[in-house]
Design an enzyme around this catalytic site. Structure first.
Site, PDB file in Angstrom:
ATOM      1  N   GLY A 267       0.796  -1.220   0.000  1.00 46.70           N
ATOM      2  CA  GLY A 267       0.000   0.000   0.000  1.00 46.70           C
ATOM      3  C   GLY A 267       0.829   1.271   0.000  1.00 46.70           C
ATOM      4  O   GLY A 267       0.337   2.333   0.340  1.00 46.70           O
TER       5      GLY A 267
ATOM      6  N   SER B 136       3.316  -0.357  -5.854  1.00 44.75           N
ATOM      7  CA  SER B 136       2.553  -1.335  -6.629  1.00 44.75           C
ATOM      8  C   SER B 136       2.784  -2.791  -6.248  1.00 44.75           C
ATOM      9  O   SER B 136       3.091  -3.632  -7.084  1.00 44.75           O
ATOM     10  CB  SER B 136       2.822  -1.121  -8.115  1.00 44.75           C
ATOM     11  OG  SER B 136       1.606  -1.188  -8.758  1.00 44.75           O
TER      12      SER B 136
ATOM     13  N   ASP C 106       1.053   0.264 -13.942  1.00 50.68           N
ATOM     14  CA  ASP C 106       1.694  -0.567 -12.925  1.00 50.68           C
ATOM     15  C   ASP C 106       1.966  -1.973 -13.448  1.00 50.68           C
ATOM     16  O   ASP C 106       3.050  -2.528 -13.276  1.00 50.68           O
ATOM     17  CB  ASP C 106       0.812  -0.673 -11.677  1.00 50.68           C
ATOM     18  CG  ASP C 106       0.531   0.684 -11.048  1.00 50.68           C
ATOM     19  OD1 ASP C 106       1.102   1.674 -11.529  1.00 50.68           O
ATOM     20  OD2 ASP C 106      -0.254   0.727 -10.091  1.00 50.68           O
TER      21      ASP C 106
END
Ligand code: ADP
Ligand code: MG
Length: 418
Positions: free
Chosen positions: A145, A149, A204
């Site tokens: 978090g 990623s 990501d």
């Protein structure tokens, strides 16, 4: 026992030892001492250097994959049971039937295992049915978090390892490796969007799938055309600072920003019907027609997307020309725009960037990732790192009551079997 393995992993001197520990842990938790050794896979996290919140607006991004990421020790099963556990939490093993997941009968809970279930489901939605179940042990060394990623690295890891182990996909399909990696990135994004309800762009997952040592990835998210740009900084370092901020409400705010951009695009197509994405506009085009965006909030969000896309293109040209100071200046500009126009920064991120500005050896610093917490990324002279760390640590801890963490990172490789 999780703590025992976590401790062993922390002391592992290299990936060879780490692999052995993960195999040992897999045998232990899945009680499969008779089975042949599980296979171990890795997929990286990423840090975005510049080009934030442009990837769902058809713009350019410039991330690199990291040497930190997520590992999986996997063995296939004879039945259709999918059992997963993570050494990063103490939830133990979650088991589901593959058939239930594929037929979408499994509850989409907001727990971590949904990221794994989502991938199995998303693969089947794309015509790739995995028949046999698997025992999967996960371990990640990305702070979860934090905007580096961990979610994309987990998704790419699951897609890559199941395709390889279960279907020998890299050899058995007619697709090239590049086509398969693109497919993995797209299916991983699809999974996060449709199964986990997070409307992220493709950056990501693409950065994780296409990671390459000492190279950053310049990606046009509209066409998925990409090129590698050497990212070896010599006397400078890539320094990531984690705010360690605990509560951040990224999911709903992220989806709100995306909705504002869609609203702005819709208004602009009344004057420019052929416009396919906000980032297809230059800043000059944008200034001419921005008044057609009715909602002032949507207008300011769109402004960020357009200018950030332009900045990204410019930044990559500057880097290729060896102009690191100007690249850094654009990182600061990017942060200002994210903080004031896009409003996805927070006091913690702004505080780090403001301290960075006072240290001459820092060429540039900005928040990275979705925002509201997570990390900043900076380019800093090697001999200024200690000064930066002590200045940031002291001022940040005084202000917020807890310390940030620092990581010196390099661009790393994409997914592979260890
Ligand atoms: P980020 O991708 O920036 O790290 P996200 O909120 O998108 O943050 O994703 C973090 C989530 O991904 C975690 O809350 C967890 O559900 C899942 N996750 C990622 N890595 C792991 C891991 N190693 N073990 C268990 N869950 C993980
Ligand atoms: Mg994520």
């Amino acid at each position: 026992m999780i703590a025992f393995y976590q401790d062993k992993i922390k002391k592992a001197p290299d990936r060879v030892s780490l692999k052995a520990i993960l195999i040992q842990a897999h045998k232990h938790f899945f009680n499969d001492y008779d089975a042949s050794s599980p296979q171990v896979y890795f997929a990286p996290g990423r840090v975005n250097l510049i080009g934030e919140h442009t990837d769902y607006n058809g713009g350019h991004v410039f991330p690199c994959a990291l040497p930190i990421g997520t590992y999986a020790a996997i063995s296939l099963r004879d039945d259709d049971k999918l059992s997963v556990m993570s050494l990063n939490n103490d939830e133990g093993i979650t088991s589901r039937s593959m058939t239930d997941i594929i037929e979408d009968k499994t509850e989409r809970a907001s727990n971590w295992a949904s990221y794994v279930h989502g991938l199995v489901w998303a693969l089947s939605q794309h015509g790739i049915d995995l028949k046999s179940g698997a025992d999967i042990l996960i371990y990640g060394d990305i702070p979860a978090g934090s905007g580096l990623s961990s979610s994309a690295s987990l998704e790419v890891l699951i897609a890559y390892s199941l395709l390889d182990l279960e279907l020998d996909y890299f050899n058995s399909s007619k697709k090239s490796r590049e086509e398969i990696l693109t497919m993995i990135a797209q299916i991983s994004q699809y999974s996060e969007n449709k199964y986990n309800g997070m409307n992220c762009g493709i950056m990501d997952q693409f950065a994780s799938a296409f990671g390459s040592e000492n190279q950053a990835i310049y990606l046009d998210t509209n066409s998925l055309a990409y090129s590698y740009v050497p990212f070896d900084l010599g006397d400078y370092a890539l320094l990531v600072t984690n705010t360690n901020k605990k509560h951040k409400l990224i999911g709903s705010a992220y989806n709100d920003r995306r909705a504002s951009c869609e609203e702005a695009l819709k208004d602009l197509t009344s004057i420019k019907p052929e416009l396919d994405a906000l980032c297809s506009l230059t800043s000059k085009d944008f200034e001419e027609i921005s008044s057609y965006i009715k909602n002032p909030e949507a207008r300011i969000r769109a402004k960020h997307a357009v200018y950030e896309n332009e900045r990204t293109k410019q930044a990559v040209s500057l880097l290729k020309a060896g102009n690191l100071p100007e690249f850094g200046r654009l990182m600061y500009e990017s942060h200002e725009s994210l903080s004031h126009d896009y409003e996805v920064s927070c006091d913690e991120l702004d505080a780090i960037v403001n301290i960075a500005r006072t240290i001459p050896g820092v060429l540039g610093c900005r928040m990275t990732g979705g925002g509201f917490g997570g990390c900043t990324v900076a380019i800093i002279a090697n001999d200024s790192i200690e000064e930066y760390k002590s200045a940031v640590e002291q001022a940040y801890t005084d202000k917020f009551g807890y310390a940030p963490s620092f990581y010196i990172l390099k661009a790393g490789r994409g997914p592979y079997r260890l």
